[in-house]
Design an enzyme around this catalytic site. Structure first.
Site, PDB file in Angstrom:
ATOM      1  CG  HIS A   1       3.791   9.390   3.929  1.00 37.41           C
ATOM      2  ND1 HIS A   1       3.742   9.914   2.667  1.00 37.41           N
ATOM      3  CD2 HIS A   1       4.449  10.392   4.672  1.00 37.41           C
ATOM      4  CE1 HIS A   1       4.224  11.014   2.508  1.00 37.41           C
ATOM      5  NE2 HIS A   1       4.605  11.602   3.740  1.00 37.41           N
TER       6      HIS A   1
ATOM      7  CG  HIS B   1       5.103  11.965   9.160  1.00 39.66           C
ATOM      8  ND1 HIS B   1       6.164  12.255   8.665  1.00 39.66           N
ATOM      9  CD2 HIS B   1       4.176  12.249   8.125  1.00 39.66           C
ATOM     10  CE1 HIS B   1       6.495  12.661   7.272  1.00 39.66           C
ATOM     11  NE2 HIS B   1       5.102  12.876   7.010  1.00 39.66           N
TER      12      HIS B   1
HETATM   13  P1  AMP Z   1       5.682  14.451   3.842  1.00 38.54           P
HETATM   14  O1  AMP Z   1       6.518  15.693   3.457  1.00 38.54           O
HETATM   15  O2  AMP Z   1       4.635  14.009   4.649  1.00 38.54           O
HETATM   16  O3  AMP Z   1       5.308  13.847   2.311  1.00 38.54           O
HETATM   17  O4  AMP Z   1       6.907  13.207   4.333  1.00 38.54           O
HETATM   18  C1  AMP Z   1       7.951  12.595   3.401  1.00 38.54           C
HETATM   19  C2  AMP Z   1       8.830  12.086   4.300  1.00 38.54           C
HETATM   20  O5  AMP Z   1       9.576  11.161   3.776  1.00 38.54           O
HETATM   21  C3  AMP Z   1       9.747  12.994   4.945  1.00 38.54           C
HETATM   22  O6  AMP Z   1       9.609  12.957   6.390  1.00 38.54           O
HETATM   23  C4  AMP Z   1      11.066  12.674   4.665  1.00 38.54           C
HETATM   24  O7  AMP Z   1      12.164  13.042   5.340  1.00 38.54           O
HETATM   25  C5  AMP Z   1      10.809  11.215   4.246  1.00 38.54           C
HETATM   26  N1  AMP Z   1      11.661  10.753   3.214  1.00 38.54           N
HETATM   27  C6  AMP Z   1      12.009  11.021   2.020  1.00 38.54           C
HETATM   28  N2  AMP Z   1      12.692  10.147   1.295  1.00 38.54           N
HETATM   29  C7  AMP Z   1      12.986   9.147   2.170  1.00 38.54           C
HETATM   30  C8  AMP Z   1      13.669   7.907   2.024  1.00 38.54           C
HETATM   31  N3  AMP Z   1      14.297   7.603   1.114  1.00 38.54           N
HETATM   32  N4  AMP Z   1      13.632   7.000   2.881  1.00 38.54           N
HETATM   33  C9  AMP Z   1      12.807   7.189   4.169  1.00 38.54           C
HETATM   34  N5  AMP Z   1      12.238   8.490   4.306  1.00 38.54           N
HETATM   35  C10 AMP Z   1      12.211   9.352   3.360  1.00 38.54           C
END
Ligand code: AMP
Length: 145
Positions: free
Chosen positions: A107, A109
């Site tokens: 993903h 950001h």
């Molecule tokens: P990463 O640490 O780069 O893997 O980012 C994962 C992101 O997903 C983090 O910024 C979390 O806050 C976000 N996240 C986790 N669960 C959810 C969810 N159910 N809906 C939206 N964002 C989420």
């Protein structure tokens, strides 16, 4: 989770793609889904993910799928800047736990940055549903305009 490994189809983003877990959608087509981060590091923190590629990291995804994701990242960065008027906008992507990755479906950001505001802690501090709903409505209106 390390940088290498098998794709886990039970990860939270895979569940969101399948509609098993709700999200605050901003954009969706056959290949890409974009939604609000529920633990936002800043106001407007958005995530953009591929829907078809079962890819954990940037090392796994095919270039065509990544290109489709990036086209949406660019479009939504513009929407966030136009609607929220941040002083800057950060685009980030993490691979492997030591690099900060917590969800193992690749993903991007998009994090608006406001003058003088530090980022909230990564993946901590859940936003209020009402705040996320209001922000989603505001951004959807901007996208439609
Ligand atoms: P990463 O640490 O780069 O893997 O980012 C994962 C992101 O997903 C983090 O910024 C979390 O806050 C976000 N996240 C986790 N669960 C959810 C969810 N159910 N809906 C939206 N964002 C989420």
């Amino acid at each position: 989770m390390s940088l290498h490994g098998d794709y886990d189809s039970q990860n939270i983003f895979a569940k969101i793609i399948r509609g098993e877990v709700p999200c605050y959608t901003l954009y969706e087509d056959d290949d890409v889904l974009a939604f609000l981060d529920v633990f936002p590091q800043s106001y407007g923190h958005t995530l953009v993910i591929p829907k078809q590629a079962a890819a954990r990291t940037i090392l796994d995804i095919d270039a065509a799928s990544l290109s489709k994701v990036m086209a949406v990242v660019q479009k939504l960065a513009g929407v966030l800047v136009a609607e929220l008027a941040p002083a800057g906008v950060q685009v980030m992507q993490f691979n492997g736990a030591p690099a900060g990755q917590t969800v193992f479906h690749i993903h991007m950001h998009i994090v608006p940055r406001y003058e003088g505001d530090a980022l909230n802690t990564h993946g901590a501090g859940q936003a209020e549903p009402q705040q996320l709903e209001a922000l989603q409505a505001r951004l959807l209106k901007r996208i439609a305009s």
